[in-house]
Design an enzyme around this catalytic site. Structure first.
Site, PDB file in Angstrom:
ATOM      1  N   ASN A 156      48.397  40.313  49.265  1.00 13.90           N
ATOM      2  CA  ASN A 156      48.644  39.107  50.092  1.00 13.90           C
ATOM      3  C   ASN A 156      48.267  38.444  49.431  1.00 13.90           C
ATOM      4  OD1 ASN A 156      49.706  40.511  52.932  1.00 13.90           O
ATOM      5  ND2 ASN A 156      48.113  41.649  52.263  1.00 13.90           N
TER       6      ASN A 156
ATOM      7  N   SER B 209      46.178  33.488  44.779  1.00 11.49           N
ATOM      8  CA  SER B 209      46.191  33.970  43.026  1.00 11.49           C
ATOM      9  C   SER B 209      44.757  34.824  42.668  1.00 11.49           C
ATOM     10  CB  SER B 209      46.327  32.969  42.111  1.00 11.49           C
ATOM     11  OG  SER B 209      47.708  32.049  42.330  1.00 11.49           O
ATOM     12  N   ARG B 210      44.466  35.579  43.242  1.00 14.57           N
ATOM     13  CA  ARG B 210      43.595  36.788  43.057  1.00 14.57           C
ATOM     14  C   ARG B 210      42.385  36.078  42.262  1.00 14.57           C
ATOM     15  NH1 ARG B 210      46.072  38.309  46.282  1.00 14.57           N
ATOM     16  NH2 ARG B 210      46.324  41.153  46.029  1.00 14.57           N
ATOM     17  N   LEU B 211      42.039  34.876  42.608  1.00 16.20           N
ATOM     18  CA  LEU B 211      40.889  33.587  42.366  1.00 16.20           C
ATOM     19  C   LEU B 211      40.222  33.520  43.238  1.00 16.20           C
ATOM     20  CD1 LEU B 211      42.807  30.686  39.798  1.00 16.20           C
ATOM     21  CD2 LEU B 211      41.278  33.210  39.155  1.00 16.20           C
TER      22      LEU B 211
END
Length: 213
Positions: A9, A191-193
């Protein structure tokens, strides 16, 4: 069938920075908790409790937060259960909350200790009668041959306390309170940041840091 590795997600609901969190992490937790309640997150007080077992390994399970008292996180259990014995042996533990509807996670590390018997008694007597009987009936974490044993114990307890609207607290049941030494707030980002803001207690004062995702 969708491959597990393909499940993902993107998180984009909010952001988090050291400039927009409260200086006291327990108050910040209470703020996020109330937002989880308002968002109607299912069981917002469900948390993963991680302890150290007799072999020195980790052991985790879901329990329910039942209060925040004197800046400590309170839950109740059978002191003779696996988690109860773990905490008596090694009081260091960790709590984790995950509220996916808000794309948020909170990690807490701290030290657990028993609360006083009077507070445990007051909470026990506020519970539904069925939960009171269950606490008396279950030898929590013990190996049993079948569910029939539990049903028989329930019948025995119901007979023993017939006519009693409220049951006394079993001696082996009560509360623990976790005094936090670290609280980390995680807000999902694209973006998983992800945003990670950590509070660590150093010399009895909270220090705040941003962590890389």
């Amino acid at each position: 069938m969708l491959a597990i590795a393909d499940l993902r997600n993107e998180y984009s609901k909010a952001s988090l920075d050291v400039t927009n969190v409260l200086p006291d992490p327990v108050r910040q937790f209470e703020k996020w908790f109330q937002e989880a309640v308002q968002a109607q997150v299912p069981e917002p007080n469900a948390m993963t409790l991680s302890t150290v077992n007799a072999l020195g390994g980790p052991s985790s399970r879901i329990v329910l937060l039942k209060g925040i008292e004197s800046n400590r996180f309170v839950f109740y259990t059978n002191y003779q259960s696996a988690k109860g014995k773990d905490l008596e042996r090694v009081p260091a533990c960790a709590l984790t909350f995950f509220w996916p509807e808000l794309e948020r996670q909170v990690r807490i590390e701290g030290v657990a200790g028993r609360i006083d018997a009077e507070r445990s008694e007051q909470y026990f007597q506020s519970r539904p009668r069925g939960s009171q009987i269950g606490a008396w009936s279950s030898p929590q974490s013990s190996i049993i041959e079948s569910r029939t044993i539990l049903e028989e114990r329930v019948a025995q307890i119901e007979k023993k306390f017939s006519g009693h609207e409220v049951l006394p607290k079993p001696h082996q049941w009560g509360g623990f309170e976790v005094e936090p030494v670290m609280i980390e707030f995680w807000q999902g980002r694209q973006s998983r940041l992800h945003d990670r803001i950590q509070f660590s207690k150093i010399d009895n004062a909270w220090k705040i840091y941003r962590l890389a995702p």
